[in-house]
Motif scaffolding. Structure first.
Motif, mmCIF file in Angstrom:
data_model
loop_
_atom_site.group_PDB
_atom_site.id
_atom_site.type_symbol
_atom_site.label_atom_id
_atom_site.label_comp_id
_atom_site.label_asym_id
_atom_site.label_seq_id
_atom_site.Cartn_x
_atom_site.Cartn_y
_atom_site.Cartn_z
ATOM 1 N N ARG A 226 0.836 -1.213 0.000
ATOM 2 C CA ARG A 226 0.000 0.000 0.000
ATOM 3 C C ARG A 226 0.869 1.260 0.000
ATOM 4 O O ARG A 226 0.488 2.300 0.533
ATOM 5 C CB ARG A 226 -0.938 0.005 1.208
ATOM 6 C CG ARG A 226 -1.925 -1.175 1.222
ATOM 7 C CD ARG A 226 -2.982 -0.998 2.280
ATOM 8 N NE ARG A 226 -2.406 -0.973 3.617
ATOM 9 C CZ ARG A 226 -2.945 -0.330 4.663
ATOM 10 N NH1 ARG A 226 -4.053 0.364 4.507
ATOM 11 N NH2 ARG A 226 -2.370 -0.394 5.854
ATOM 12 N N VAL A 227 2.040 1.142 -0.631
ATOM 13 C CA VAL A 227 3.009 2.238 -0.692
ATOM 14 C C VAL A 227 3.325 2.539 -2.152
ATOM 15 O O VAL A 227 3.503 1.621 -2.955
ATOM 16 C CB VAL A 227 4.303 1.861 0.057
ATOM 17 C CG1 VAL A 227 5.403 2.883 -0.206
ATOM 18 C CG2 VAL A 227 4.037 1.728 1.548
ATOM 19 N N THR A 228 3.437 3.824 -2.479
ATOM 20 C CA THR A 228 3.914 4.219 -3.808
ATOM 21 C C THR A 228 5.069 5.198 -3.677
ATOM 22 O O THR A 228 5.128 5.983 -2.733
ATOM 23 C CB THR A 228 2.806 4.854 -4.665
ATOM 24 O OG1 THR A 228 2.334 6.063 -4.037
ATOM 25 C CG2 THR A 228 1.636 3.905 -4.871
ATOM 26 N N PHE A 229 5.984 5.093 -4.628
ATOM 27 C CA PHE A 229 7.053 6.073 -4.788
ATOM 28 C C PHE A 229 6.828 6.783 -6.123
ATOM 29 O O PHE A 229 5.950 6.392 -6.902
ATOM 30 C CB PHE A 229 8.423 5.391 -4.756
ATOM 31 C CG PHE A 229 8.990 5.190 -3.377
ATOM 32 C CD1 PHE A 229 10.149 5.829 -2.984
ATOM 33 C CD2 PHE A 229 8.350 4.346 -2.472
ATOM 34 C CE1 PHE A 229 10.679 5.644 -1.710
ATOM 35 C CE2 PHE A 229 8.865 4.150 -1.194
ATOM 36 C CZ PHE A 229 10.031 4.806 -0.816
ATOM 37 N N LEU A 230 7.640 7.792 -6.393
ATOM 38 C CA LEU A 230 7.464 8.603 -7.594
ATOM 39 C C LEU A 230 8.283 8.070 -8.769
ATOM 40 O O LEU A 230 9.387 7.549 -8.597
ATOM 41 C CB LEU A 230 7.847 10.056 -7.318
ATOM 42 C CG LEU A 230 6.925 10.782 -6.335
ATOM 43 C CD1 LEU A 230 7.554 12.098 -5.892
ATOM 44 C CD2 LEU A 230 5.551 11.020 -6.950
ATOM 45 N N SER A 231 7.743 8.245 -9.956
ATOM 46 C CA SER A 231 8.439 7.806 -11.167
ATOM 47 C C SER A 231 9.480 8.805 -11.641
ATOM 48 O O SER A 231 10.125 8.584 -12.666
ATOM 49 C CB SER A 231 7.426 7.539 -12.293
ATOM 50 O OG SER A 231 6.634 8.693 -12.532
ATOM 51 N N ALA A 266 12.358 -3.681 -1.854
ATOM 52 C CA ALA A 266 10.967 -3.379 -1.492
ATOM 53 C C ALA A 266 10.015 -3.686 -2.635
ATOM 54 O O ALA A 266 8.850 -4.026 -2.405
ATOM 55 C CB ALA A 266 10.850 -1.914 -1.074
ATOM 56 N N VAL A 267 10.503 -3.558 -3.865
ATOM 57 C CA VAL A 267 9.684 -3.940 -5.020
ATOM 58 C C VAL A 267 9.509 -5.462 -5.044
ATOM 59 O O VAL A 267 8.395 -5.976 -5.219
ATOM 60 C CB VAL A 267 10.337 -3.454 -6.337
ATOM 61 C CG1 VAL A 267 9.638 -4.078 -7.542
ATOM 62 C CG2 VAL A 267 10.289 -1.937 -6.420
ATOM 63 N N ASP A 268 10.603 -6.190 -4.843
ATOM 64 C CA ASP A 268 10.563 -7.649 -4.905
ATOM 65 C C ASP A 268 9.678 -8.237 -3.802
ATOM 66 O O ASP A 268 9.007 -9.264 -4.020
ATOM 67 C CB ASP A 268 11.980 -8.222 -4.791
ATOM 68 C CG ASP A 268 12.855 -7.873 -5.989
ATOM 69 O OD1 ASP A 268 12.294 -7.477 -7.037
ATOM 70 O OD2 ASP A 268 14.093 -7.976 -5.865
ATOM 71 N N SER A 269 9.680 -7.591 -2.641
ATOM 72 C CA SER A 269 8.860 -8.087 -1.530
ATOM 73 C C SER A 269 7.413 -7.614 -1.618
ATOM 74 O O SER A 269 6.592 -7.976 -0.781
ATOM 75 C CB SER A 269 9.461 -7.630 -0.201
ATOM 76 O OG SER A 269 9.310 -6.220 -0.039
ATOM 77 N N LYS A 270 7.158 -6.789 -2.640
ATOM 78 C CA LYS A 270 5.829 -6.194 -2.871
ATOM 79 C C LYS A 270 5.424 -5.216 -1.772
ATOM 80 O O LYS A 270 4.254 -4.934 -1.559
ATOM 81 C CB LYS A 270 4.761 -7.277 -3.058
ATOM 82 C CG LYS A 270 5.063 -8.216 -4.220
ATOM 83 C CD LYS A 270 3.897 -9.114 -4.544
ATOM 84 C CE LYS A 270 4.273 -10.122 -5.630
ATOM 85 N NZ LYS A 270 4.810 -9.491 -6.842
ATOM 86 N N GLN A 271 6.440 -4.680 -1.061
ATOM 87 C CA GLN A 271 6.166 -3.589 -0.122
ATOM 88 C C GLN A 271 5.721 -2.349 -0.900
ATOM 89 O O GLN A 271 4.758 -1.691 -0.536
ATOM 90 C CB GLN A 271 7.425 -3.277 0.692
ATOM 91 C CG GLN A 271 7.296 -2.120 1.681
ATOM 92 C CD GLN A 271 6.551 -2.505 2.948
ATOM 93 O OE1 GLN A 271 6.312 -3.681 3.186
ATOM 94 N NE2 GLN A 271 6.180 -1.531 3.759
ATOM 95 N N ILE A 272 6.452 -2.047 -1.987
ATOM 96 C CA ILE A 272 6.073 -0.952 -2.873
ATOM 97 C C ILE A 272 5.102 -1.494 -3.913
ATOM 98 O O ILE A 272 5.414 -2.469 -4.610
ATOM 99 C CB ILE A 272 7.303 -0.344 -3.572
ATOM 100 C CG1 ILE A 272 8.242 0.306 -2.556
ATOM 101 C CG2 ILE A 272 6.866 0.699 -4.612
ATOM 102 C CD1 ILE A 272 9.531 0.830 -3.165
ATOM 103 N N ARG A 273 3.944 -0.878 -4.006
ATOM 104 C CA ARG A 273 2.977 -1.326 -5.009
ATOM 105 C C ARG A 273 3.402 -0.894 -6.403
ATOM 106 O O ARG A 273 3.358 -1.677 -7.352
ATOM 107 C CB ARG A 273 1.588 -0.774 -4.705
ATOM 108 C CG ARG A 273 0.547 -1.188 -5.739
ATOM 109 C CD ARG A 273 -0.818 -0.585 -5.490
ATOM 110 N NE ARG A 273 -1.391 -1.055 -4.238
ATOM 111 C CZ ARG A 273 -2.635 -0.746 -3.850
ATOM 112 N NH1 ARG A 273 -3.399 0.027 -4.606
ATOM 113 N NH2 ARG A 273 -3.095 -1.197 -2.695
ATOM 114 N N LYS A 274 3.827 0.382 -6.536
ATOM 115 C CA LYS A 274 4.194 0.881 -7.860
ATOM 116 C C LYS A 274 4.869 2.239 -7.737
ATOM 117 O O LYS A 274 4.900 2.855 -6.670
ATOM 118 C CB LYS A 274 2.965 0.990 -8.761
ATOM 119 C CG LYS A 274 1.874 1.922 -8.245
ATOM 120 C CD LYS A 274 0.660 1.894 -9.169
ATOM 121 C CE LYS A 274 -0.481 2.728 -8.604
ATOM 122 N NZ LYS A 274 -1.662 2.714 -9.497
#
Length: 417
Positions: A226-231, A266-274
């Motif tokens: 349920r976390v997003t970072f910026l592109s 965090a991407v691999d663990s799916k902590q970051i959604r997108k």
């Protein structure tokens, strides 16, 4: 203003986003919303410039000899390219811009104002052929984010400003903005607005639990998925470097790789959604995502619409950047352009602009004027940072051409672009 048609030259996704904004209030669509909407059409062809005259061939492409004959004295006009919805407008008439109208009244110079800078890379692709060929782009002033402004200066495609024509700007620019490493002494550019990268969260989605750091975004199991970072590479990497106790103004290639690795975990663990542009706003407001790395200018409207939205300045600091006015090579009305730049460094004019767009001003003395004009805006630390907040501001250093290519490729792989 004469010559202005807000929707001309927009791609269809951008036009639709703009039209939706009119039904919910102008402030609901920020400059960053337009950046993300424009990204939907990246690679689909350049956007038509609205109101921009055809280019004139005036040179040979020599990056040093970038000046052209100045027609300012005989042609009382200036061609100004900016981002959509990035200027104050009359509440009763969207076609009127108070500060531009005031400039014309004060100087007699008409402004051909065009909202065609929808994305830094896309816009660069549009003007690069003309600049490389030593041709006039048809623009006298353009507003670009600091790293892209730096690129134009490095390539010799921006003109050095005449100090005699920007005396107000020289006097009134806030000390924090005077000496970026990519334009020391502000010889080529002056900030239009400042942008802040902070943490935002939805208190209902977090069940009242505050989110205060990048470490929490990356590691808190309650936030997983349920976390997003910026592109935007510089924003997400920069704020991650800060959390790792690295200075974004001085980091090494190894530091960069470590930040990439941390985000990749965090991407691999799916902590970051997108990774997103500012389309995080709707999901954050609905609670579909709980927390995000966010742009300060967006949060003003998000919080106004939803009191559950909160923002936090991380203890280790935040990333700031600027969008900047500069005069491109071969511009035909350089003196008029300099007068326009200088005009916006009057505190009263700067306050009117800030009240209209909700972004940080680089003009010293603006705050007192804004407090009278729009007290609520003046009291918002996302618009007028407190001294404590300003002390936590950090910039992402200018990259070499090789670094830019390498780092962007690694970040693109991270976000799946």
């Amino acid at each position: 203003m004469e010559f202005h048609e807000i929707s001309d030259g927009m791609s269809e996704p951008v036009r639709k986003a703009w039209q939706r904004s009119l039904t919910s209030g102008r402030a609901a669509l920020s400059r960053r919303t337009m950046l993300r909407a424009a990204a939907l059409t990246a690679g689909a062809g350049t956007l038509a410039a609205c109101g921009i005259p055809a280019a004139r061939t005036t040179g040979t492409g020599d990056s040093v000899a970038n000046a052209a004959e100045d027609h300012s004295a005989s042609e009382k006009e200036v061609n100004f390219s900016n981002w959509p919805l990035y200027i104050d407008v009359d509440e009763n008439d969207e076609q009127k811009h108070g500060t531009l109208d005031a400039f014309t009244e004060a100087t007699g110079i008409k402004v051909r104002y065009t909202e065609d800078v929808n994305d830094n890379v896309e816009f660069f692709g549009k003007v690069k052929p003309q600049l490389a060929a030593g041709q006039d782009t048809g623009r006298d002033v353009m507003v670009l984010t600091d790293w892209m402004a730096a690129r134009l200066i490095r390539l010799g495609w921006a003109q050095k400003l005449n100090p005699a024509n920007v005396t107000t700007a020289i006097t009134n620019i806030d000390s924090r903005f005077r000496a970026p490493d990519w334009d020391p002494g502000r010889l080529y550019s002056y900030p239009w607005a400042g942008i802040q990268v902070v943490i935002a969260y939805n208190t209902k989605a977090t069940k009242g639990k505050p989110v205060t750091s990048v470490s929490q975004l990356l590691d808190d199991p309650d936030l997983k998925g349920r976390v997003t970072f910026l592109s935007e590479m510089r924003d997400s990497i920069g704020i991650t470097l800060l959390d790792m106790d690295k200075d974004p103004a001085k980091f090494t290639a190894d530091d960069y790789d470590a930040a990439i690795a941390r985000l990749q975990k965090a991407v691999d663990s799916k902590q970051i959604r997108k990774f997103t542009g500012n389309d995080y706003g709707q999901e954050l407001s609905s609670g579909d995502i709980a927390a995000a790395v966010a742009w300060g200018g967006d949060l003003i409207q998000l919080k106004a619409d939803n009191p559950d939205i909160e923002f936090v300045i991380p203890e280790k600091g935040f990333i700031s950047s600027t969008d900047n006015m500069l005069v491109p090579a071969k511009a035909q009305h350089k003196t008029n352009a300099e007068h326009l730049i200088d005009f916006y460094y009057q505190p009263k004019i700067a306050a009117q602009l800030v009240a209209g767009i909700g972004y940080v001003s680089a003009v010293a003395g603006m705050q007192a004027e804004l407090a009278t004009l729009a007290p609520d805006v003046a009291a918002n630390p996302l618009v007028v940072p407190t001294p404590e907040m300003a002390a936590k501001s950090h910039v992402f250093r200018t990259l070499t051409e090789a670094e830019e290519s390498d780092f962007e490729a690694k970040f693109s792989k991270l976000i799946g672009a």
